[in-house]
Motif scaffolding. Structure first.
Motif, PDB file in Angstrom:
ATOM      1  N   SER A   1      22.648  -0.392  46.346  1.00  0.00           N
ATOM      2  CA  SER A   1      21.969   0.070  45.133  1.00  0.00           C
ATOM      3  C   SER A   1      22.796  -0.259  43.896  1.00  0.00           C
ATOM      4  CB  SER A   1      21.723   1.576  45.226  1.00  0.00           C
ATOM      5  OG  SER A   1      21.252   2.091  43.999  1.00  0.00           O
ATOM      6  N   ALA A   2      24.090   0.037  43.958  1.00  0.00           N
ATOM      7  CA  ALA A   2      24.960  -0.244  42.816  1.00  0.00           C
ATOM      8  C   ALA A   2      25.075  -1.744  42.570  1.00  0.00           C
ATOM      9  CB  ALA A   2      26.347   0.359  43.062  1.00  0.00           C
ATOM     10  N   PHE A   3      25.112  -2.509  43.647  1.00  0.00           N
ATOM     11  CA  PHE A   3      25.203  -3.969  43.510  1.00  0.00           C
ATOM     12  C   PHE A   3      23.962  -4.527  42.811  1.00  0.00           C
ATOM     13  CE2 PHE A   3      24.051  -8.132  45.306  1.00  0.00           C
ATOM     14  CZ  PHE A   3      25.136  -8.889  44.866  1.00  0.00           C
ATOM     15  N   ILE A   4      22.774  -4.067  43.232  1.00  0.00           N
ATOM     16  CA  ILE A   4      21.526  -4.534  42.605  1.00  0.00           C
ATOM     17  C   ILE A   4      21.506  -4.168  41.128  1.00  0.00           C
ATOM     18  CG2 ILE A   4      19.025  -4.236  42.573  1.00  0.00           C
ATOM     19  CD1 ILE A   4      19.171  -3.851  45.614  1.00  0.00           C
ATOM     20  N   ALA A   5      21.891  -2.917  40.826  1.00  0.00           N
ATOM     21  CA  ALA A   5      21.899  -2.480  39.430  1.00  0.00           C
ATOM     22  C   ALA A   5      22.881  -3.302  38.602  1.00  0.00           C
ATOM     23  CB  ALA A   5      22.252  -0.995  39.356  1.00  0.00           C
ATOM     24  N   ASP A   6      24.075  -3.545  39.150  1.00  0.00           N
ATOM     25  CA  ASP A   6      25.075  -4.330  38.415  1.00  0.00           C
ATOM     26  C   ASP A   6      24.599  -5.759  38.178  1.00  0.00           C
ATOM     27  OD1 ASP A   6      26.747  -2.172  38.294  1.00  0.00           O
ATOM     28  OD2 ASP A   6      27.949  -2.757  40.026  1.00  0.00           O
ATOM     29  N   GLN A   7      23.957  -6.346  39.197  1.00  0.00           N
ATOM     30  CA  GLN A   7      23.471  -7.708  39.044  1.00  0.00           C
ATOM     31  C   GLN A   7      22.407  -7.798  37.954  1.00  0.00           C
ATOM     32  OE1 GLN A   7      26.058  -9.355  40.669  1.00  0.00           O
ATOM     33  NE2 GLN A   7      24.416 -10.824  40.932  1.00  0.00           N
ATOM     34  N   VAL A   8      21.483  -6.839  37.942  1.00  0.00           N
ATOM     35  CA  VAL A   8      20.428  -6.845  36.924  1.00  0.00           C
ATOM     36  C   VAL A   8      21.031  -6.648  35.538  1.00  0.00           C
ATOM     37  CG1 VAL A   8      18.353  -5.653  36.101  1.00  0.00           C
ATOM     38  CG2 VAL A   8      18.664  -6.064  38.548  1.00  0.00           C
ATOM     39  N   LYS A   9      22.031  -5.767  35.439  1.00  0.00           N
ATOM     40  CA  LYS A   9      22.668  -5.529  34.143  1.00  0.00           C
ATOM     41  C   LYS A   9      23.400  -6.767  33.624  1.00  0.00           C
ATOM     42  CE  LYS A   9      23.385  -0.590  35.015  1.00  0.00           C
ATOM     43  NZ  LYS A   9      24.397   0.461  35.289  1.00  0.00           N
ATOM     44  N   ARG A  10      23.832  -7.603  34.523  1.00  0.00           N
ATOM     45  CA  ARG A  10      24.597  -8.784  34.120  1.00  0.00           C
ATOM     46  C   ARG A  10      23.703  -9.980  33.812  1.00  0.00           C
ATOM     47  NH1 ARG A  10      29.143  -9.473  38.650  1.00  0.00           N
ATOM     48  NH2 ARG A  10      29.690 -11.230  37.312  1.00  0.00           N
ATOM     49  N   TRP A  11      22.410  -9.840  34.083  1.00  0.00           N
ATOM     50  CA  TRP A  11      21.511 -10.958  33.805  1.00  0.00           C
ATOM     51  C   TRP A  11      21.387 -11.192  32.301  1.00  0.00           C
ATOM     52  CZ3 TRP A  11      16.945  -9.661  37.610  1.00  0.00           C
ATOM     53  CH2 TRP A  11      17.340  -9.994  38.917  1.00  0.00           C
ATOM     54  N   ASP A  12      21.150 -12.421  31.922  1.00  0.00           N
ATOM     55  CA  ASP A  12      20.904 -12.778  30.529  1.00  0.00           C
ATOM     56  C   ASP A  12      19.558 -12.206  30.098  1.00  0.00           C
ATOM     57  OD1 ASP A  12      19.463 -15.152  28.722  1.00  0.00           O
ATOM     58  OD2 ASP A  12      21.510 -14.643  28.125  1.00  0.00           O
ATOM     59  N   LEU A  13      19.550 -11.476  28.978  1.00  0.00           N
ATOM     60  CA  LEU A  13      18.339 -10.781  28.536  1.00  0.00           C
ATOM     61  C   LEU A  13      17.182 -11.739  28.276  1.00  0.00           C
ATOM     62  CD1 LEU A  13      19.598  -7.971  26.125  1.00  0.00           C
ATOM     63  CD2 LEU A  13      18.223  -7.697  28.180  1.00  0.00           C
ATOM     64  N   THR A  14      17.478 -12.825  27.581  1.00  0.00           N
ATOM     65  CA  THR A  14      16.405 -13.773  27.248  1.00  0.00           C
ATOM     66  C   THR A  14      15.800 -14.364  28.506  1.00  0.00           C
ATOM     67  OG1 THR A  14      17.540 -14.304  25.179  1.00  0.00           O
ATOM     68  CG2 THR A  14      15.863 -15.868  25.951  1.00  0.00           C
ATOM     69  N   GLN A  15      16.668 -14.739  29.440  1.00  0.00           N
ATOM     70  CA  GLN A  15      16.165 -15.344  30.664  1.00  0.00           C
ATOM     71  C   GLN A  15      15.465 -14.311  31.539  1.00  0.00           C
ATOM     72  OE1 GLN A  15      19.140 -17.549  32.740  1.00  0.00           O
ATOM     73  NE2 GLN A  15      17.712 -18.509  34.162  1.00  0.00           N
ATOM     74  N   LEU A  16      16.003 -13.074  31.562  1.00  0.00           N
ATOM     75  CA  LEU A  16      15.355 -12.015  32.327  1.00  0.00           C
ATOM     76  C   LEU A  16      13.937 -11.775  31.819  1.00  0.00           C
ATOM     77  CD1 LEU A  16      15.353  -9.631  34.320  1.00  0.00           C
ATOM     78  CD2 LEU A  16      16.405  -8.243  32.517  1.00  0.00           C
ATOM     79  N   THR A  17      13.803 -11.668  30.485  1.00  0.00           N
ATOM     80  CA  THR A  17      12.475 -11.467  29.903  1.00  0.00           C
ATOM     81  C   THR A  17      11.549 -12.633  30.234  1.00  0.00           C
ATOM     82  OG1 THR A  17      13.516 -10.249  28.095  1.00  0.00           O
ATOM     83  CG2 THR A  17      11.256 -11.007  27.754  1.00  0.00           C
TER      84      THR A  17
END
Length: 429
Positions: free
Chosen positions: A374-390
């Motif tokens: 769970s923490a790994f998934i959350a950390d990975q999502v937090k580290r994603w580039d915002l523009t690319q994530l959107t």
């Protein structure tokens, strides 16, 4: 924290197709909104001449409002509408950390909880997969080559780590705890159950016969007899006569005992073994003697040297054999793996036990690690580039969101038309 690129689960061609479809849907939705505005304006201008256009104007007006509202809602998910700093817009970028934490907890709670994990694991026949894999000779040969390469490295690691000395010391300590006399008594009792000790009797009689036929031994016996007899007997060569009689009688007796399975000498030999076993079991004196012999043996440096030599020889053999083209180690390992696979395939009870063990082990592992996942998934999502994530989210669900705009215009238009009809029917004189 440095932003990482969002992993793209689709190939570039699939992304291009989705982007093109999204752009088409956006164009159509925007065109529909512009059409509603145009229809509203035209209907209002011509309503004085054609009163029935009031219904069209009411529909177009409400459809425009509904379309604009849904356009705002869709855009607000990804960015700020028209770049204005309106509160509660750019929802996904602004709430990335909260979304990441909730996503991690959602996966932990709904996908990694003990019940669903065990249920899913129970659907897999792990033991059959292992059996099928091992039963394939080629795979077993590959596994045997892998294991054979590891064995020399393992033995070298044992030497360097001091584990061999530790194991040797533990073995010596365990041997020290063993009571030798009772153990020897049990061994001899098992040995005598099927009269194997009588083979020793046969070998003893043959050894004595060979001794009696040896010229050097006979000459020694004759000298002993001559020394014991009075001199007058020696003048008549009585020593030779007595020796011949003794040798012949002994040879005849031994031959008879060897041929006769019920000979009294054999029974006497049985009795001797029985008495000896009983003393080993019950005599404190024999126990002390056996213990002294054991301690003397363990204290001898030759014992340690023998253990080192055995280990060195074993290690050298393994190292040489593992590199040989026709390795015996690999051959036996491969056959053993294939045999294990076949037995496993034929024994449903063992497979069931193995599967239960796999389920318990894997479920326990998932249970202990799910918070980390769970923490790994959350950390990975937090580290994603915002523009690319959107961009990724919009590409994958944006087309469906554009249909909300169509629905908003249609539902808004119908609601506006219904209100206009209600007004004309009930509120106008």
């Amino acid at each position: 924290m440095k932003a990482e690129p969002v992993p793209d689960p689709l190939p570039a061609s699939a992304d291009s197709q989705k982007i093109a479809a999204l752009r088409r849907t956006k164009f159509v939705a925007t065109s529909a909104l512009v059409l509603c505005v145009a229809v509203f304006a035209a209907a209002k201008l011509m309503q004085a001449s054609y009163p029935w256009l009031g219904y069209v104007a009411a529909f177009a007006e409400a459809a425009t409002i509904g379309g604009l509202a849904d356009w705002y809602a869709v855009v607000a998910l990804f960015k700020r509408p028209l770049g204005l700093p309106i509160p509660h817009t750019a929802i996904i970028p602004e709430n990335r950390e909260r979304i990441a934490d909730n996503l991690g907890r959602f996966i932990e709670t709904n996908f990694l909880s003990e019940g669903p994990v065990r249920e899913k694991l129970n659907e897999v026949d792990f033991a059959s997969l292992v059996a099928d894999w091992l039963s394939d000779p080629q795979r077993s040969q590959g596994l045997s080559r892998f294991v054979a390469r590891l064995v020399p490295k393992t033995l070298a690691a044992v030497d360097q780590s001091g584990l061999r000395g530790f194991v040797t010391q533990r073995v010596v300590e365990q041997v020290n705890r063993i009571e030798v006399a009772p153990l020897a008594a049990d061994f001899l009792a098992a040995f005598t159950e099927d009269r194997k000790h009588q083979k020793i009797f046969d070998e003893l009689t043959r050894a004595i016969e060979r001794f009696l036929k040896d010229e050097t031994a006979l000459e020694t016996l004759r000298d002993k007899i001559r020394a014991e007899l009075p001199s007058v007997f020696n003048l008549f060569r009585a020593d030779a006569y007595l020796l011949k009689r003794i040798v012949n009688s002994a040879g005849t007796l031994l031959e008879q005992a060897r041929k006769d399975k019920n000979h009294p000498l054999r029974h006497e030999f049985d009795a001797f073994f029985s008495r000896f076993i009983n003393k080993l079991r019950n005599s404190k004196d024999y126990a002390r003697r056996a213990e002294r012999m054991k301690q003397d043996l363990l204290a001898r440096p030759q014992f340690r040297e023998l253990a080192d030599d055995m280990w060195g020889s074993f290690k050298h053999f393994i190292e040489q054999d593992s590199q040989a083209e026709n390795s015996l180690t690999r051959k036996h390992l491969s056959g053993m793996f294939v045999e294990i696979g076949r037995h496993l395939a034929e024994d449903p009870a063992i497979r069931a036990d193995m599967n239960r063990g796999f389920v318990v082990a894997l479920a326990s592992f998932v249970e202990s690690q799910k918070s980390g996942v769970s923490a790994f998934i959350a950390d990975q999502v937090k580290r994603w580039d915002l523009t690319q994530l959107t961009r990724v989210i919009e590409i994958n669900i944006g087309r469906d969101l554009q249909y909300i705009r169509f629905n908003g215009m249609a539902i808004g238009g119908l609601a506006g038309l219904a209100l206009y009809i209600f007004e004309r029917t009930f509120l106008t004189n």
